[in-house]
Design a protein around this motif. Structure first.
Motif, PDB file in Angstrom:
ATOM      1  N   LYS A  57      -8.581   1.106   5.277  1.00 61.94           N
ATOM      2  CA  LYS A  57      -7.162   1.209   5.652  1.00 61.94           C
ATOM      3  C   LYS A  57      -6.380  -0.024   5.199  1.00 61.94           C
ATOM      4  O   LYS A  57      -5.265   0.090   4.668  1.00 61.94           O
ATOM      5  CB  LYS A  57      -7.028   1.380   7.165  1.00 61.94           C
ATOM      6  CG  LYS A  57      -7.557   2.695   7.719  1.00 61.94           C
ATOM      7  CD  LYS A  57      -7.507   2.690   9.237  1.00 61.94           C
ATOM      8  CE  LYS A  57      -8.142   3.924   9.833  1.00 61.94           C
ATOM      9  NZ  LYS A  57      -8.160   3.877  11.318  1.00 61.94           N
ATOM     10  N   GLN A  58      -6.972  -1.199   5.388  1.00 61.42           N
ATOM     11  CA  GLN A  58      -6.263  -2.432   5.009  1.00 61.42           C
ATOM     12  C   GLN A  58      -6.040  -2.489   3.502  1.00 61.42           C
ATOM     13  O   GLN A  58      -4.958  -2.882   3.033  1.00 61.42           O
ATOM     14  CB  GLN A  58      -7.052  -3.643   5.480  1.00 61.42           C
ATOM     15  CG  GLN A  58      -7.089  -3.775   6.989  1.00 61.42           C
ATOM     16  CD  GLN A  58      -7.600  -5.133   7.419  1.00 61.42           C
ATOM     17  OE1 GLN A  58      -7.527  -6.092   6.670  1.00 61.42           O
ATOM     18  NE2 GLN A  58      -8.097  -5.208   8.634  1.00 61.42           N
ATOM     19  N   LEU A  59      -7.047  -2.090   2.749  1.00 58.06           N
ATOM     20  CA  LEU A  59      -6.894  -2.086   1.296  1.00 58.06           C
ATOM     21  C   LEU A  59      -5.883  -1.026   0.857  1.00 58.06           C
ATOM     22  O   LEU A  59      -5.143  -1.220  -0.117  1.00 58.06           O
ATOM     23  CB  LEU A  59      -8.249  -1.827   0.635  1.00 58.06           C
ATOM     24  CG  LEU A  59      -9.291  -2.942   0.818  1.00 58.06           C
ATOM     25  CD1 LEU A  59     -10.644  -2.502   0.269  1.00 58.06           C
ATOM     26  CD2 LEU A  59      -8.845  -4.233   0.152  1.00 58.06           C
ATOM     27  N   LEU A  60      -5.828   0.080   1.583  1.00 59.45           N
ATOM     28  CA  LEU A  60      -4.887   1.141   1.243  1.00 59.45           C
ATOM     29  C   LEU A  60      -3.435   0.713   1.492  1.00 59.45           C
ATOM     30  O   LEU A  60      -2.523   1.113   0.743  1.00 59.45           O
ATOM     31  CB  LEU A  60      -5.211   2.404   2.057  1.00 59.45           C
ATOM     32  CG  LEU A  60      -4.303   3.624   1.841  1.00 59.45           C
ATOM     33  CD1 LEU A  60      -4.386   4.102   0.390  1.00 59.45           C
ATOM     34  CD2 LEU A  60      -4.678   4.739   2.793  1.00 59.45           C
ATOM     35  N   LEU A  61      -3.222  -0.081   2.525  1.00 55.93           N
ATOM     36  CA  LEU A  61      -1.861  -0.495   2.851  1.00 55.93           C
ATOM     37  C   LEU A  61      -1.182  -1.219   1.699  1.00 55.93           C
ATOM     38  O   LEU A  61       0.043  -1.144   1.524  1.00 55.93           O
ATOM     39  CB  LEU A  61      -1.856  -1.392   4.094  1.00 55.93           C
ATOM     40  CG  LEU A  61      -2.124  -0.697   5.437  1.00 55.93           C
ATOM     41  CD1 LEU A  61      -2.057  -1.700   6.568  1.00 55.93           C
ATOM     42  CD2 LEU A  61      -1.124   0.423   5.674  1.00 55.93           C
ATOM     43  N   THR A  62      -1.978  -1.921   0.886  1.00 65.82           N
ATOM     44  CA  THR A  62      -1.383  -2.631  -0.254  1.00 65.82           C
ATOM     45  C   THR A  62      -0.800  -1.665  -1.280  1.00 65.82           C
ATOM     46  O   THR A  62       0.098  -2.019  -2.036  1.00 65.82           O
ATOM     47  CB  THR A  62      -2.443  -3.514  -0.938  1.00 65.82           C
ATOM     48  OG1 THR A  62      -3.506  -2.673  -1.421  1.00 65.82           O
ATOM     49  CG2 THR A  62      -3.012  -4.532   0.031  1.00 65.82           C
ATOM     50  N   GLU A  63      -1.310  -0.435  -1.300  1.00 65.95           N
ATOM     51  CA  GLU A  63      -0.807   0.566  -2.239  1.00 65.95           C
ATOM     52  C   GLU A  63       0.563   1.087  -1.820  1.00 65.95           C
ATOM     53  O   GLU A  63       1.279   1.682  -2.622  1.00 65.95           O
ATOM     54  CB  GLU A  63      -1.791   1.744  -2.334  1.00 65.95           C
ATOM     55  CG  GLU A  63      -3.174   1.374  -2.828  1.00 65.95           C
ATOM     56  CD  GLU A  63      -3.192   1.124  -4.327  1.00 65.95           C
ATOM     57  OE1 GLU A  63      -2.263   1.589  -5.020  1.00 65.95           O
ATOM     58  OE2 GLU A  63      -4.129   0.447  -4.794  1.00 65.95           O
ATOM     59  N   PHE A  64       0.914   0.913  -0.531  1.00 64.26           N
ATOM     60  CA  PHE A  64       2.170   1.464  -0.020  1.00 64.26           C
ATOM     61  C   PHE A  64       3.323   0.455  -0.004  1.00 64.26           C
ATOM     62  O   PHE A  64       4.440   0.798   0.340  1.00 64.26           O
ATOM     63  CB  PHE A  64       1.977   1.985   1.414  1.00 64.26           C
ATOM     64  CG  PHE A  64       1.084   3.193   1.498  1.00 64.26           C
ATOM     65  CD1 PHE A  64       1.399   4.358   0.828  1.00 64.26           C
ATOM     66  CD2 PHE A  64      -0.075   3.148   2.254  1.00 64.26           C
ATOM     67  CE1 PHE A  64       0.577   5.471   0.921  1.00 64.26           C
ATOM     68  CE2 PHE A  64      -0.901   4.249   2.347  1.00 64.26           C
ATOM     69  CZ  PHE A  64      -0.577   5.420   1.666  1.00 64.26           C
ATOM     70  N   ARG A  65       3.051  -0.779  -0.343  1.00 63.56           N
ATOM     71  CA  ARG A  65       4.074  -1.817  -0.184  1.00 63.56           C
ATOM     72  C   ARG A  65       5.276  -1.600  -1.083  1.00 63.56           C
ATOM     73  O   ARG A  65       6.384  -2.011  -0.770  1.00 63.56           O
ATOM     74  CB  ARG A  65       3.452  -3.194  -0.466  1.00 63.56           C
ATOM     75  CG  ARG A  65       2.540  -3.640   0.663  1.00 63.56           C
ATOM     76  CD  ARG A  65       1.851  -4.949   0.345  1.00 63.56           C
ATOM     77  NE  ARG A  65       0.941  -5.326   1.432  1.00 63.56           N
ATOM     78  CZ  ARG A  65       0.042  -6.279   1.333  1.00 63.56           C
ATOM     79  NH1 ARG A  65      -0.074  -6.982   0.209  1.00 63.56           N
ATOM     80  NH2 ARG A  65      -0.747  -6.561   2.361  1.00 63.56           N
ATOM     81  N   THR A  66       5.054  -0.918  -2.200  1.00 63.56           N
ATOM     82  CA  THR A  66       6.160  -0.709  -3.145  1.00 63.56           C
ATOM     83  C   THR A  66       6.856   0.628  -2.939  1.00 63.56           C
ATOM     84  O   THR A  66       7.824   0.933  -3.616  1.00 63.56           O
ATOM     85  CB  THR A  66       5.624  -0.771  -4.587  1.00 63.56           C
ATOM     86  OG1 THR A  66       4.601   0.219  -4.744  1.00 63.56           O
ATOM     87  CG2 THR A  66       5.054  -2.143  -4.888  1.00 63.56           C
TER      88      THR A  66
END
Length: 982
Positions: A57-66
């Motif tokens: 989940k934490q690694l996935l959150l970086t994909e949503f920042r943009t």
């Protein structure tokens, strides 16, 4: 956001060495039939540990920042693996979801998971929906104070849905009420909207079906509770609403927006905003069984306008068909019997079946309900009565059973004597809801009201009605005094929102009283009992169990009431005499049905078998089963084993049994072993005893000659028990057929039947893997003088070439074996393979890829044989060179060959061989041999010269008009007429 250290590389149940395209992925075996995971995508996420899932989940959150709508940690912190799959596919459409998932697993150093992801996307890429770059949701713009209204609505939902069960569905004395969650239903909750194959999208319509009382409404309210508590798909901007169909079934017309405003008073503007974003609507629809209006199927009668006032049936049909609010997500709760009614309206529904309590949960419920001193005795009694114990999968029924048994124990009764069948337990419980006679009406009034209640139940069961109006009560002669009495007992309940409409509190009450209608004696009537018609008896007993007949429990109760002990309990409990007149008619109808047509194969165990197990009277059961000659059984649970054993032992004239066993015997032990890992589970021990009972039929019934075991997986102890019965000195079995069974069947115990049973004459093994050890055992048995086998048939069995050569070299020792049939056995790698056929009368080698070398060897054997009368080489591409050896052998046969079956291009060569005056072949079958009219001239010439051939089958060949005329001309010149089929 808290930091999570990278976890160790915990393996999932997947072998990276498994690269063959046919190797099934392990997660396909983790889905129960009817579960929300069935046909789901990314099921491997289920095997990711909780620790790794948080890291993912934490690694996935970086994909949503943009993105335009970033996801926060609070939205995913408590998300399940299924909710994460939903999030991935919603935010990364097409193959992007799999690419992102693979990249994250690569960052986590999970190479095996990357391989799994890659394999799945390669398998489903061509079916995925095209990528849409504008899939992100747009949030509803809320005015000041509107967020507070949404929070208040959620608080109202929490107050209404907690506790999630309704005490009206748990009738009677609720002091001993005990509720227990169904674990699998809790597991289902976060998976309800799991994206599915083949498009890889979230289903917009999910149908949750199950029997009455299984927990559909409880699950629906749990969804509402989880949503209101911000624990259900928190990344979605849903607004959820629960509707009972009765809310739409009003006499006045209303719009859908008005229905929502009724649940959310003073929020008209907010409702309009929410309705403008239909993809954010989650609608739960329940109570279809109480719907009295008819759903509308015609598209032109439906509406897409959620503001339009509509009749309830039109409004509901418009929602179900997606004509109205097509982007909304629907969760529909229905009984299994309502599915055919709703199905035509629904668009691409995902069907989820609620299973109720499993074995372990039933055991746990009994253990929690009863004290330590009582529970082992009660549990043992319940497990021994498999029909009763299987009904306990429904939580409310499990509670009723426990309550009824507790009442008997408090009276000091012996449970086995007081409750000989499942019906008697319900007699004890349901009668406890009735007041004592001192508190009740006079005896005459009591009987009249009970008759009216039973009449209402029976009539509604035949017509599949659950809701009753004033006219139904009048037809049943049930007045308001009686209605009020039964409402007070919680036998009936009033339909919410409708003054004059009623239903039975539980369907099982309706089934119980419907059956009671046909056994009670009513002295005030000219004929003091109600007659069951021939057609209705057939409806009760002729339906196979697997068809989910809505009359199955009614049939069980009817037969159960006619048990002597149970009938006495009915008379004592309800103050009415029992009539046995319908009992005699039951026997007459059952016998007539068997004479008219033999029992047809069914999915499961015949419903009649369950009914006979419930009556438990030896003379009645034996007489009912008198006409059974063949039984086809599909055994899938413990109840099937016990019931089948009980009935088969009483089929005195039974000659043939076809058995399919899908019950996972190993899993039964795991489920019922409970907290005593070192001891054998009570249900497992009982199951083994019932299986031995079933097998004993082959040792006690001297008329039983044929056993077919098909599509079955059995553990060694159960094969051993079956083999022991088949080797019993009294077993007269003559034919044993093993089709599509697990390879361990070919063990020493079962193959030992060939030498241990002196009556066995026919063995067929079909689609079973044969290893070297199995063939060694088979050859040893065939060499034994104790083996009296006359026919051996092997079809589509996988084995190494050497194994078939071993078989061929061992056949000549057995002087009894007269017929060998090999079908779909690959012999192309066996070189000069041919079976020893010195003593054979019939030899069939069909579709076995035999080679030219094999043909030469076979031709030699045929030529040397003095006993062969039938030879079939159908579906083998012999070609001219290979066929020449066979045809030449036909010219100098020493055996009385009468029948030849072929499929080959070398028909002209065959015809030349058949011109030999010494050829004694009488029957030639060339059906579907792919030859054309070119061969007809050679065949006509052969017909003119061959004096022995009397039957020729040329059907399903393209010989056209010219070929037919050529053959007809040849036949017309014959003095001795030949039978030719064209």
């Amino acid at each position: 956001m808290s930091d999570v250290n990278p976890p160790s590389d915990t393996p999932i149940p997947f072998s990276s060495s498994c690269t063959h395209s046919s190797c099934n992925p392990p997660w396909t075996f983790s889905c129960y039939p009817g579960s929300p995971c069935e046909n789901g995508v990314m099921l491997y996420m289920k095997y990711v540990s909780n620790e790794e899932l948080q890291w993912f989940k934490q690694l996935l959150l970086t994909e949503f920042r943009t993105g335009t709508m970033p996801i926060t940690w609070d939205q995913v912190k408590t998300a399940s693996w299924a909710e994460m799959v939903h999030l991935l596919i919603e935010r990364f459409p097409g193959r992007r979801a799999w690419d992102v998932t693979s990249n994250i697993f690569a960052m986590m150093n999970r190479e095996n998971m990357c391989a799994v992801v890659c394999r799945e996307i390669n398998g489903i890429l061509h079916t995925l929906e095209p990528e849409d770059l504008n899939v992100g949701e747009t949030q509803v713009n809320l005015e000041e104070g509107e967020s507070g209204k949404i929070r208040q609505y959620k608080l109202n939902v929490i107050d209404k849905c907690f506790p999630t069960w309704d005490f009206m569905t748990w009738p009677g004395n609720q002091r001993d009420f005990f509720y227990q969650d169904v674990h699998r239903h809790t597991e289902y909750l976060p998976c309800l909207l799991l994206p599915k194959r083949p498009q890889g999208r979230q289903p917009k319509t999910v149908v949750i079906q199950g029997v009455p009382g299984i927990g559909k409404t409880t699950l629906a309210k749990r969804v509402m509770l989880e949503w209101a508590s911000n624990r259900f798909y928190t990344h979605k901007l849903w607004c959820a609403f629960y509707f009972h169909c009765q809310e739409m079934n009003q006499t006045t017309e209303h719009s859908f927006s008005e229905l929502i405003e009724h649940k959310w008073p003073g929020s008209q503007d907010l409702v309009a905003k929410i309705m403008s974003k239909p993809d954010q609507l989650l609608l739960l629809l329940d109570g279809f069984e109480e719907l009295t209006s008819t759903l509308i199927n015609r598209p032109e009668d439906l509406s897409e306008d959620w503001r339009e006032k509509l009749p309830g049936s039109v409004l509901l049909s418009s929602l179900l068909s997606k004509r109205m609010l097509p982007e909304a997500t629907l969760l529909i709760m229905i009984r299994c019997t309502s599915w055919p009614t709703c199905k035509p309206l629904l668009k691409c529904p995902s069907l989820v079946t609620l299973p109720g309590f499993n074995t372990m949960e039933k055991i746990k419920y009994f253990q929690m309900y009863f004290g330590h001193r009582e529970r082992d005795r009660v549990l043992s009694f319940a497990i021994e009565n498999t029909i009763l114990f299987s009904m306990c999968q429904v939580p409310v029924v499990c509670w009723m059973v426990c309550s009824g048994l507790k009442q008997q124990m408090e009276r000091g009764d012996n449970l086995t004597q007081a409750c000989p069948n499942a019906t008697s337990v319900f007699v004890r419980y349901i009668s406890s809801l009735f007041p004592t006679r001192a508190e009740n009406f006079s005896r005459k009034i009591h009987q009249a009201q009970l008759e009216g209640l039973c009449h209402l139940a029976a009539d509604s069961m035949w017509h599949r009605k659950c809701v009753f109006g004033k006219e139904d009560l009048e037809e049943a002669k049930l007045d308001q005094t009686g209605v009020a009495a039964f409402l007070g007992m919680s036998v009936l309940r009033r339909i919410a929102g409708e003054e004059d409409r009623y239903a039975f509190t539980l369907l099982i009450f309706q089934e119980f009283f419907a059956a009671l209608f046909y056994v009670l004696c009513f002295p005030q009537r000219l004929k003091n009992f109600h007659v069951l018609s021939h057609v209705n008896i057939q409806r009760l007993i002729a339906s196979p169990r697997g068809s989910k007949s809505y009359l199955s429990h009614m049939g069980l109760f009817l037969f159960g009431f006619l048990n002597g002990t149970c009938a006495s309990a009915v008379e004592q409990s309800f103050g009415c005499k029992v009539s046995f007149n319908n009992k005699r008619k039951l026997l007459k109808v059952i016998s007539r049905l068997q004479k008219c047509e033999p029992p047809s194969p069914c999915y499961g165990v015949p419903q009649l078998f369950y009914c006979l197990r419930e009556i438990q009277e030896e003379a009645f059961v034996s007489q009912a089963l008198h006409g059974y000659r063949k039984v086809v059984l599909k055994i899938g649970n413990n109840k099937d084993v016990q019931v089948s054993a009980f009935c088969l032992k009483r089929c005195e004239h039974l000659q043939e049994v076809e058995l399919t066993v899908t019950l996972n015997f190993k899993n039964v032990w795991k489920l019922s072993s409970g907290s005593h890992p070192g001891s054998e589970a009570p249900e497992s021990k009982a199951l083994h005893g019932w299986w031995q009972d079933l097998c004993s039929v082959f040792a006690t019934n001297d008329k039983l000659e044929v056993l077919t075991v098909t599509n079955s997986v059995l553990e060694p102890p159960f094969w051993k028990a079956l083999a022991a019965a088949l080797k019993h000195p009294q077993c007269k079995l003559q034919k044993l057929l093993l089709r599509r069974v697990n390879s361990i069947v070919l063990n020493q115990d079962l193959i030992g039947v060939l030498t241990g049973n002196q009556h066995l004459r026919y063995l067929e093994i079909q689609r079973v893997e044969v290893d070297s050890n199995a063939m060694k055992l088979l050859c040893r048995a065939l060499r034994s003088p104790q083996c009296h086998l006359q026919c051996l048939r092997l079809e589509d069995c996988l084995a190494a070439p050497r194994i078939w050569m071993d078989l061929g070299s061992n056949l000549q020792v057995n002087r009894h074996l007269k017929t060998l049939i090999l079908t779909k056995i690959s012999l192309e790698s066996c070189g000069a393979y041919y079976p020893s056929i010195a003593q054979m009368e019939r030899l069939s080698i069909e579709n076995c890829n035999i080679t030219q070398l094999s043909c030469e060897s076979l031709a030699f054997c045929v030529g040397e044989s003095k006993t062969l009368t039938h030879l079939s080489l159908a579906e083998n591409a012999l070609k001219d060179e290979g066929a020449k050896h066979i045809w030449n052998a036909l010219s100098y046969l020493r055996c009385p060959l009468q029948r030849l079956v072929l499929k080959d291009d070398g028909v002209i060569l065959l015809c030349e061989a058949l011109k030999n005056p010494d050829c004694t072949l009488q029957i030639l079958e060339l059906e579907n041999c792919l030859f054309t009219s070119i061969c007809c001239q050679a065949m006509a010439s052969m017909l003119c010269k061959n004096q022995h051939l009397r039957h020729l089958d040329l059907s399903k060949n393209v010989i056209e008009v010219d070929g037919i005329l050529t053959l007809r001309e040849a036949l017309s010149s014959q003095k001795k007429r030949k039978e030719v089929i064209l």
